[in-house]
Design a protein around this motif. Structure first.
Motif, PDB file in Angstrom:
ATOM      1  N   PHE A  48      -1.627  -4.775   2.659  1.00 56.37           N
ATOM      2  CA  PHE A  48      -0.047  -4.919   2.975  1.00 56.37           C
ATOM      3  C   PHE A  48       0.303  -3.444   2.912  1.00 56.37           C
ATOM      4  O   PHE A  48      -0.328  -2.630   2.165  1.00 56.37           O
ATOM      5  N   THR A  49       1.309  -3.116   3.739  1.00 57.64           N
ATOM      6  CA  THR A  49       1.780  -1.740   3.600  1.00 57.64           C
ATOM      7  C   THR A  49       3.148  -1.326   3.370  1.00 57.64           C
ATOM      8  O   THR A  49       4.132  -2.365   3.671  1.00 57.64           O
ATOM      9  N   PHE A  50       3.438  -0.361   2.464  1.00 61.70           N
ATOM     10  CA  PHE A  50       4.803  -0.207   2.080  1.00 61.70           C
ATOM     11  C   PHE A  50       5.113   1.444   2.074  1.00 61.70           C
ATOM     12  O   PHE A  50       4.160   2.112   1.972  1.00 61.70           O
ATOM     13  N   GLY A  51       6.207   1.603   2.384  1.00 56.44           N
ATOM     14  CA  GLY A  51       6.854   2.914   2.427  1.00 56.44           C
ATOM     15  C   GLY A  51       6.143   3.670   3.841  1.00 56.44           C
ATOM     16  O   GLY A  51       5.607   2.972   4.631  1.00 56.44           O
ATOM     17  N   SER A  52       6.104   5.017   3.669  1.00 56.80           N
ATOM     18  CA  SER A  52       5.588   5.831   4.711  1.00 56.80           C
ATOM     19  C   SER A  52       5.457   7.413   4.168  1.00 56.80           C
ATOM     20  O   SER A  52       5.960   7.758   3.279  1.00 56.80           O
ATOM     21  N   GLY A  53       4.756   8.238   5.301  1.00 57.32           N
ATOM     22  CA  GLY A  53       4.635   9.585   4.952  1.00 57.32           C
ATOM     23  C   GLY A  53       3.814   9.790   3.426  1.00 57.32           C
ATOM     24  O   GLY A  53       3.068   9.114   2.905  1.00 57.32           O
TER      25      GLY A  53
END
Ligand code: C2O
Length: 486
Positions: A274-279
């Motif tokens: 699972f992926t959350f946010g960025s940068g």
């Protein structure tokens, strides 16, 4: 970083009003609320929208997908790990914000342990219900969007937060040791095996209570709904994060209570990513990477809760963004057998009773033991429960109530309760979800045994009574009430 400690918010409050941990939480929430660019992963609304949002898709920032927002996993075996990763992501951002404000680098998210043995803790600490903060300005931890009584010092009912499964005679049984099942009609602790599942198919026991109960108790079930009542708004309430910190803690409590660690070993679960946010505010983790909270990257522990030692190992899925596997192929597992059912039951503001004709099971392994010596469990499943408004906090389910009897006189025939939290969401149809609603399943084996012992068990029919506990009833529909063996 060394391991930080997530502490009990009430203990912090009792040590000191506006204990620094709570005060820094308030300051950080205020700072994140001031970030109004929704593309900024630190913005309060962005963080809440990951869980769910009412913002129409056309208005989302460029590049956002339904893995960016509206992503919470419910009614699924991903419920616990997804929310664990979500909290970790949130905690990192809050801690960084606190450090930028010259606060402590070891800040950790407190947990709200609503403990029936300590009744004051069934309410929110005043730091969350006072309109004014320590500095005399509006309090970032206060939200008007809660059930009015909760903001006035009211408490969640103790019976909503018992850490056990309700059974006959008010006896409470421990949560099941089974974490998940491919079948929605088998009761589990952690939820049914699914693929990506925003709306949900069947809650695990912890997701149902206390988790769902507390959502409804804080947000209310009749309009205007408080923030906590709906997926789309829940995470806007700072209480959400403390509630989920406790749910995450209870997962560890359950693991410690089991003799060995009964977590799934399938790659579809361990390898789901699972992926959350960025940068610089990016969190991208698999379930398998978050099963020991004191290990990197999580590095937290809960006060007084040992970290289970069982090593968790298993094959991982191919490296891919948000790789979420399909449900487990249940090769070695025979699903429970339906032995009787009634279709299409509408629930309202008063108790509803149906009588189900039941037959002997067909499966040889079950049939040969029909002399009553068989050990196969009996399940009662309320399948495909749908609604467009919750209307009621929770329903209580009884079986075999004598005609005209008051359910209050027959605690031995109560088989369980369910929270309506999540039903409305699970009713919505979209590209990835059929809108078929949630299934609630109860292991009624002990009640059946008591009835048999009392000579009051009728093998040919079972009466089921479903009673709303509070609220105006809503418009719940049950697709099927089924009795299962196996
Ligand atoms: Cu995703 Cu308690 O909710």
């Amino acid at each position: 970083m060394s391991t930080v400690e997530r502490r009990n918010v009430w203990e912090l409050h009792r040590k000191e009003e506006w204990h620094p941990t709570i005060l820094w939480y308030a300051k950080a929430v205020g700072a994140l609320q001031a970030v109004t660019n929704l593309s900024d992963p630190r913005s309060w609304l962005h963080l809440a929208n990951i869980h769910g949002t009412d913002t129409p898709r056309q208005q989302w920032p460029a590049g956002f997908t339904d893995r960016t927002w509206n992503a919470c996993q419910h009614g699924s075996w991903y419920f616990l790990p997804w929310h664990r990763i979500y909290l970790h992501h949130f905690e990192k951002i809050v801690r960084k914000t606190i450090v930028d404000l010259q606060g402590p680098a070891d800040w950790a998210l407190p947990f709200w342990n609503y403990d029936p043995a300590d009744p004051e803790t069934l309410g929110l600490p005043p730091e969350f219900t006072d309109r004014t903060g320590k500095d005399g300005k509006p309090n970032p931890l206060f939200r008007a969007g809660r059930l009015a009584a909760i903001n006035q010092g009211g408490r969640v009912p103790a019976s909503d937060v018992e850490l056990t499964v309700r059974g006959p005679n008010g006896q409470r049984r421990p949560w099941t040791r089974r974490f998940s099942s491919p079948s929605t009609v088998v009761p589990t602790f952690g939820g049914v095996q699914t693929g990506w599942e925003h709306e949900g198919l069947a809650n695990g026991q912890l997701e149902n209570e206390p988790h769902g109960m507390v959502h409804n108790d804080v947000g209310g079930v009749t309009p205007p709904f408080g923030l906590m009542t709906r997926f789309e708004t829940a995470a806007q309430d700072p209480v959400f994060w403390m509630h989920h910190s406790n749910v995450d803690r209870l997962w560890e409590v359950w693991r410690n209570a089991a003799n060995d660690d009964p977590l799934p070993t399938s790659s579809n679960w361990l390898g789901a990513r699972f992926t959350f946010g960025s940068g610089t505010s990016l969190t991208r983790l698999t379930v398998g990477e978050v099963l020991r909270t004191t290990d990197a990257p999580l590095e937290y522990r809960y006060t007084d809760v040992p970290v289970p030692v069982t090593p968790v190992a298993g094959p991982m899925l191919a490296e891919a963004d948000d790789a979420v596997g399909a449900p487990e192929a249940a090769a070695d597992e025979v699903p429970p057998e339906l032995v009787g059912s009634v279709d299409g039951v509408a629930l309202g503001a008063s108790p509803h009773e149906v009588t189900i004709e039941t037959a002997a099971p067909q499966a040889p392994s079950l049939a040969e033991a029909e002399d009553g010596t068989d050990e196969a469990p009996t399940y009662l499943a309320l399948e495909n429960v749908t609604a467009t408004e919750p209307g009621t906090h929770r329903y209580t389910v009884h079986v075999a109530l004598p005609a005209g009897a008051d359910r209050g006189d027959h605690p031995e025939r109560e088989v369980g309760r369910f929270s309506t939290f999540g039903v409305v969401e699970a009713t919505r149809r979209d590209d990835e979800h059929s809108g078929a609603g949630l299934t609630y399943s109860f292991d009624i084996t002990p009640v059946v045994a008591e009835l048999q012992a009392a000579g009051e068990w009728d093998p040919d029919r079972l009466t089921v009574t479903v009673t709303p506990d509070s609220g105006d009833g809503g418009d719940l529909q049950i697709g099927r009430i089924g009795v299962y063996r196996g």
